[in-house]
Design a protein around this motif. Structure first.
Motif: not given
Length: 380
Positions: A25-26, A50, A91-92, A95, A274-275
């Motif tokens: 993740g960012r 965020g 994914a959501h 996050r 995704t990871s």
């Protein structure tokens, strides 16, 4: 390396620490200091906007808040209609839950009330302590702790007569025994007993161990992942098989030589991970699958076989057509001599709350016996 900064509310001073998350993740752009006074509603609002929450309260309170955030996310997500919507929802969710952060000290200490000692688990996952503080999502840290317990206790494998395989963090664990049982029970090709076999993408090394226990003289087990290589070597040593199994960092195929048997259990779903932790599940564009098939005919001894272990879950989810798989066999100059099937036994196949339950309940895992076209199989 990205550095996060935040303001300590008690002293109005700015602190910094490195972003050390492994999950892909960012790092967040904004950080809010939270503690036991922070409500789930406030935390959820920050996360959706965020803003990450850097936890300064009780460790158990942090875990309770993470659970509360998970419930709020689940209530807000629309029902998944198919695999791709299911992945978007996951994914959501990841996050939002990844917005709850904790600070690890320079030696990986977790300075929270009632916090466990996480230093050994973090060393296993992140490497030697860096000597400076770092920030990680609490969700990831809990996964690191869970992986440490699996590594410590191991997973019993029926195909190894109950011997335990010890998975490392980031390496796919053999908790689904069906595919291992297929390799245990399939009739070996002639020449494999006392001969050479390749285990491509070995992961924990479990299939290489099964082959060695079945009498294969030498197994060359390959993997492209550094974590998998360390894990496989650890398990080979634990099982006392280091004299018969060579763990190689060659990538997919060993640098040279042929084998009587080549086994490959690639990731079953042709989608992009995704990871790093998803790399054992997703194979983008089926690259590993095609790499195995395209190289197989030229690396087999006369009378040798390739064993492809693959679930049909991708077909049931509409991600791959069966004809595409059989066409790939033909394009690689391979013929199927037999297919051995086994039904799932894992709990998710019976979990009716799983959005993918229909596909998981209908899933079949197969061992495809492949030989160069025109050659007859030679078995013991």
């Amino acid at each position: 390396m990205t550095v996060l900064s935040w303001t300590e509310p008690e002293t109005d001073t700015t602190r910094t620490a490195s972003w050390r998350a492994l999950g892909g993740g960012r790092p967040p752009r904004r950080v809010f200091v939270a503690d036991d006074r922070t409500s789930a509603r406030e935390a959820y609002r920050h996360a959706c906007e965020g803003t990450a929450l850097l936890w300064r309260g009780d460790h158990r309170g942090a875990r309770q808040l993470l659970s509360a955030l998970g419930r709020r996310v689940d209530r807000a997500l629309p029902p998944a209609d198919g695999f791709h919507e299911h992945r978007r929802n996951r994914a959501h969710r990841a996050r939002i839950l990844g917005m709850l952060l904790v600070v690890l000290d320079a030696d990986y200490g977790l300075d929270l009330r009632r916090a466990p000692d996480v230093r050994r688990a973090c060393t296993e996952a992140y490497g030697p302590a860096p000597g400076t503080p770092g920030v990680v999502p609490l969700r990831e840290l809990l996964g690191v702790l869970g992986a440490h317990e699996w590594r410590r206790t191991g997973v019993p494998v029926a195909a190894l007569d109950g011997a335990r395989i010890h998975p490392h963090y980031g390496v796919f664990a053999p908790v689904r025994g069906e595919y291992v049982d297929l390799v245990r029970d399939a009739e070996l090709p002639r020449g494999a007993v006392g001969g050479v076999a390749f285990d491509l993408g070995t992961g924990t090394g479990v299939l290489a161990a099964v082959l060695a226990r079945r009498g294969v003289g030498r197994v060359v087990a390959t993997d492209a992942g550094p974590r998998a290589l360390v894990c496989a070597r650890d398990n080979v040593d634990r099982l006392g098989l280091a004299d018969r199994i060579e763990v190689s960092d060659a990538g997919l195929w060993p640098a040279g030589g042929r084998a009587s048997l080549v086994v490959c259990n690639p990731p079953w779903l042709p989608a992009r991970p995704t990871s790093p932790l998803e790399e054992g599940v997703y194979d983008p564009d089926s690259r590993m699958l095609h790499g195995f098939l395209d190289g197989l005919a030229g690396r087999l001894d006369p009378g040798g076989e390739g064993w492809l272990i693959l679930s049909d879950l991708a077909e049931l989810l509409g991600l791959r057509d069966r004809d595409l798989l059989t066409d790939a066999f033909a394009a690689a100059g391979l013929s199927v001599t037999e297919r051995l099937d086994i039904r799932p036994r894992h709990p998710r196949s019976r979990d009716r709350t799983d959005p993918l339950h229909a596909a998981r309940a209908a899933e079949t895992t197969s061992l495809w016996r492949l030989v160069p076209t025109g050659e007859a199989p030679m078995r013991t």
